[in-house]
Design a protein around this motif. Structure first.
Motif, PDB file in Angstrom:
ATOM      1  N   LYS A  89     -51.631  65.008 103.084  1.00  0.00           N
ATOM      2  CA  LYS A  89     -50.445  64.257 102.655  1.00  0.00           C
ATOM      3  C   LYS A  89     -49.863  62.644 103.924  1.00  0.00           C
ATOM      4  O   LYS A  89     -49.781  61.761 103.499  1.00  0.00           O
ATOM      5  N   SER A  90     -51.390  62.465 105.008  1.00  0.00           N
ATOM      6  CA  SER A  90     -51.306  61.163 105.823  1.00  0.00           C
ATOM      7  C   SER A  90     -51.641  60.557 103.477  1.00  0.00           C
ATOM      8  O   SER A  90     -51.238  59.391 104.169  1.00  0.00           O
ATOM      9  N   ASN A  91     -52.428  60.640 102.464  1.00  0.00           N
ATOM     10  CA  ASN A  91     -52.742  59.722 101.363  1.00  0.00           C
ATOM     11  C   ASN A  91     -51.622  59.518 100.625  1.00  0.00           C
ATOM     12  O   ASN A  91     -51.638  58.498 100.596  1.00  0.00           O
ATOM     13  N   ARG A  92     -51.038  60.677 100.239  1.00  0.00           N
ATOM     14  CA  ARG A  92     -49.287  60.426 100.132  1.00  0.00           C
ATOM     15  C   ARG A  92     -48.384  59.389 101.080  1.00  0.00           C
ATOM     16  O   ARG A  92     -47.829  58.734 100.068  1.00  0.00           O
ATOM     17  N   SER A  93     -48.552  59.072 102.198  1.00  0.00           N
ATOM     18  CA  SER A  93     -47.101  58.560 102.777  1.00  0.00           C
ATOM     19  C   SER A  93     -48.317  57.190 104.255  1.00  0.00           C
ATOM     20  O   SER A  93     -47.539  56.641 104.139  1.00  0.00           O
ATOM     21  N   ARG A  94     -49.143  57.361 103.058  1.00  0.00           N
ATOM     22  CA  ARG A  94     -49.759  55.706 103.466  1.00  0.00           C
ATOM     23  C   ARG A  94     -49.160  54.220 103.283  1.00  0.00           C
ATOM     24  O   ARG A  94     -48.267  54.295 101.707  1.00  0.00           O
ATOM     25  N   ARG A  95     -48.853  53.460 103.951  1.00  0.00           N
ATOM     26  CA  ARG A  95     -48.468  52.298 103.971  1.00  0.00           C
ATOM     27  C   ARG A  95     -49.630  51.311 104.074  1.00  0.00           C
ATOM     28  O   ARG A  95     -50.022  51.708 104.511  1.00  0.00           O
ATOM     29  N   TYR A  96     -48.765  50.383 103.399  1.00  0.00           N
ATOM     30  CA  TYR A  96     -49.671  49.054 102.755  1.00  0.00           C
ATOM     31  C   TYR A  96     -48.800  47.216 103.774  1.00  0.00           C
ATOM     32  O   TYR A  96     -47.828  47.720 103.444  1.00  0.00           O
ATOM     33  N   VAL A 118     -55.959  52.354  94.835  1.00  0.00           N
ATOM     34  CA  VAL A 118     -54.522  52.931  95.238  1.00  0.00           C
ATOM     35  C   VAL A 118     -54.328  53.269  94.226  1.00  0.00           C
ATOM     36  O   VAL A 118     -54.812  53.373  93.214  1.00  0.00           O
TER      37      VAL A 118
END
Length: 101
Positions: A4-11, A39
């Motif tokens: 889940k942390s990969n899907r909601s990653r902020r750039y 990405v």
């Protein structure tokens, strides 16, 4: 599949700008650049599309980033006001029933 942390990653905005600039200047496809910078290709494609809109080259009716932010900023108090009105409506109904007793 990713966590889940990969899907909601902020750039950062800087990272997004650099990624879009890389797509525009490298001659590589969005998919190739996305793979190189780790990405999701669809995410990068959206950044490129939004950059095109922000440059004034988008289709009529598409919102720039600034317009989207303003809309988001204006919707927040409107939603809060709607919630307040609903609470007051329910309170009025409750007190009307209480006064009828």
């Amino acid at each position: 599949m990713g966590s889940k942390s990969n899907r909601s990653r902020r750039y950062t905005e800087e990272f997004k700008r650099d990624a879009v600039a890389l797509v525009r200047s490298s001659g590589k496809t969005v998919t190739e650049v996305a793979r190189e910078i780790a990405v999701n290709a669809e995410v990068l494609r959206n950044w490129v599309k939004q950059d095109t809109i922000d440059r004034g080259q988008g289709a009529p009716g598409e919102l720039t980033t600034a317009e989207r932010e303003e809309l988001r900023r204006l919707r927040r108090p409107a939603a809060e006001q709607a919630e307040t009105i609903e609470v007051l409506r329910k309170a009025a109904v409750f007190f009307a029933k209480e006064s009828d007793r």
